[in-house]
Design an enzyme around this catalytic site. Structure first.
Site, mmCIF file in Angstrom:
data_model
loop_
_atom_site.group_PDB
_atom_site.id
_atom_site.type_symbol
_atom_site.label_atom_id
_atom_site.label_comp_id
_atom_site.label_asym_id
_atom_site.label_seq_id
_atom_site.Cartn_x
_atom_site.Cartn_y
_atom_site.Cartn_z
ATOM 1 N N TRP A 107 0.682 -1.305 0.165
ATOM 2 C CA TRP A 107 0.058 0.165 -0.011
ATOM 3 C C TRP A 107 0.917 1.360 0.097
ATOM 4 C CZ3 TRP A 107 -4.399 -0.426 -1.969
ATOM 5 C CH2 TRP A 107 -5.160 -1.808 -1.882
ATOM 6 N N ASP A 177 -3.019 6.334 6.040
ATOM 7 C CA ASP A 177 -3.795 5.491 5.589
ATOM 8 C C ASP A 177 -4.151 4.396 6.560
ATOM 9 O OD1 ASP A 177 -5.339 3.788 4.223
ATOM 10 O OD2 ASP A 177 -3.625 3.532 2.561
ATOM 11 N N LYS A 201 -13.266 -2.096 5.136
ATOM 12 C CA LYS A 201 -12.514 -3.340 6.062
ATOM 13 C C LYS A 201 -13.213 -3.423 7.324
ATOM 14 C CE LYS A 201 -9.910 -3.201 2.436
ATOM 15 N NZ LYS A 201 -8.556 -2.412 2.484
HETATM 16 C C1 LIG Z 1 -7.898 -1.747 1.010
HETATM 17 C C2 LIG Z 1 -7.141 -0.678 1.191
HETATM 18 C C3 LIG Z 1 -7.081 0.243 0.217
HETATM 19 C C4 LIG Z 1 -7.612 0.366 -1.026
HETATM 20 O O1 LIG Z 1 -8.818 1.096 -0.859
HETATM 21 P P1 LIG Z 1 -9.888 1.269 -2.074
HETATM 22 O O2 LIG Z 1 -11.108 1.487 -1.324
HETATM 23 O O3 LIG Z 1 -9.810 0.001 -2.979
HETATM 24 O O4 LIG Z 1 -9.319 2.376 -2.816
HETATM 25 C C5 LIG Z 1 -5.920 1.318 0.396
HETATM 26 N N1 LIG Z 1 -5.073 1.262 1.395
HETATM 27 C C6 LIG Z 1 -4.949 0.317 2.427
HETATM 28 C C7 LIG Z 1 -4.133 0.121 3.653
HETATM 29 C C8 LIG Z 1 -6.307 -0.800 2.109
HETATM 30 O O5 LIG Z 1 -6.200 -1.866 3.231
#
Ligand SMILES: *Cc1c(COP(=O)(O)O)cnc(C)c1O
Length: 365
Positions: A107, A177, A201
């Site tokens: 990521w 993030d 998530k």
């Molecule tokens: C799932 C995830 C993303 C992706 O998010 P999208 O909704 O597909 O844009 C970004 N960063 C992390 C850490 C993730 O787990």
């Protein structure tokens, strides 16, 4: 109204992921007629009083649960967490040449790649050399004092490494993030300039990205920034510059209320620790399976593990499915298995997984 009895699996998906059954039941009950409105939430105008109330309630609950200070905006946006890899630099560079990133896995790499379109990206530290098995210690970071901000990924969903302390970045704002550990534990929002997370998530269905940002950082977006992704424009419009993902915001509100009813984020964290502890403890004591991550940096949310003999992978997954445990296959880039243990996954699911792992080991070990 409807109380269908359906068989629910233990869903270890990394995302979109399992949701609290109580929330799904409430949503089902309210599907055709939300609170006497005669409409589904999906059918409401986002400018109508019903949805305005749903939106305001979701924000209020989120602010309460996370303790978001009043000098921070809470935005509900679209474009996903991946979209934020462009939207954050467009909004937060504020005349700076670039930003710092700590590279802890897949990521982070996406953040670096996308960020380069907007400014200089300084990789302040990286654990690539050891295959992303740890979080680089703070004293090894080479931060640029002129950076607009420092970007971290608080939980690497694929590699299964997680920050267990907030790194100090001095006067330079910290951006995180938190897509895969959002609302899984208490967070001191004041330590961050900006936090973002996709909902799918830990807190809802796909479709909404929550951004929590300190007031003073917004209002200086690059001129190329699409208006719908300009934090100031969206903040001034209460995230309704354009039609927000209304139904997703409604479900996020229900999930946040459910988290509050669980006792708040400290209680949620304690339960998440118990769940992850059960699995890690078993992994520590076996030679049959292994988790490669440094113990101090292991994720409470996503637990990758491998069988020493990968030729047994398919049999392992098949047996798990037969026992009602799904989505255990690891990410295609790392292989093996991955168990995601988000907020809504019950302890019984982890207990069932560990029992099955023991049984499988006894049969094949
Ligand atoms: C799932 C995830 C993303 C992706 O998010 P999208 O909704 O597909 O844009 C970004 N960063 C992390 C850490 C993730 O787990």
């Amino acid at each position: 109204m409807t109380t269908t009895t359906s068989k629910r699996v233990f869903n270890f998906s990394a995302g979109p992921a399992t949701l609290p059954e109580a929330v799904l039941r409430q949503a089902a009950d309210e599907m055709l007629d939300w609170h006497g409105s005669g409409m589904s939430v999906m059918e409401m105008s986002h400018r109508g009083k019903e949805f305005i109330a749903i939106h305001a309630e979701a924000e209020k609950l989120l602010r309460e649960l996370m303790g978001v200070p009043s000098n921070y905006k809470v935005l509900f946006l679209q474009g996903g967490a991946i979209g934020q890899n462009a939207i954050v630099p467009m909004n937060l560079l504020r005349g700076h040449a670039g930003f710092d990133v700590v590279d802890t896995g897949e990521w982070s790499l996406k953040t670096i790649k996308e960020g380069k379109k907007y400014g200089q990206v300084n990789i302040a530290a990286s654990s690539a050399a050891d295959g992303y098995k740890h979080i680089p210690p703070r004293d090894s970071w080479k931060l640029d004092p002129g950076a607009a901000y420092v970007h971290i990924c608080s939980n690497e969903t694929i590699g299964g490494v997680q920050y267990h302390a907030v790194p100090d970045t001095g006067q330079v704002p910290l951006v995180a993030d938190m897509s895969s550990d959002f609302m899984s534990r208490p967070v001191d929002v004041r330590r961050y300039g900006l936090i973002y997370a996709g909902a799918q998530k830990n807190v809802g269905p796909a479709g909404v990205t929550m951004v929590i940002v300190r007031d003073e950082l917004i209002g200086q977006a690059l001129p190329i920034t699409p208006s719908a992704f300009d934090y100031k424009v969206q903040a001034d419009a209460d995230s309704m510059f354009n039609t927000p993902p209304t139904y997703t915001i409604y479900i996020v509100g229900l999930v946040v209320r459910w988290l509050q009813a669980q006792g708040g984020l400290a209680a949620v964290e304690a339960r998440n620790r118990e769940k992850a502890g059960l699995l890690y403890q078993y992994l520590e004591g076996t030679q049959f399976y292994f988790n490669p991550v440094a113990p101090a940096d292991r994720s409470l949310m996503n637990v990758p593990f491998k069988l020493r003999d990968p030729s047994l992978d398919d049999a392992f997954l098949k047996g798990a499915e037969e026992r009602g445990m799904v989505q255990l296959k690891g990410h295609r880039s790392v292989g093996g298995m991955r168990a995601s243990l988000y907020n809504a996954l019950p302890l019984e699911a982890v207990a069932a997984l560990v029992a099955y792992m023991k049984e499988f080991e006894a049969r094949h070990g």
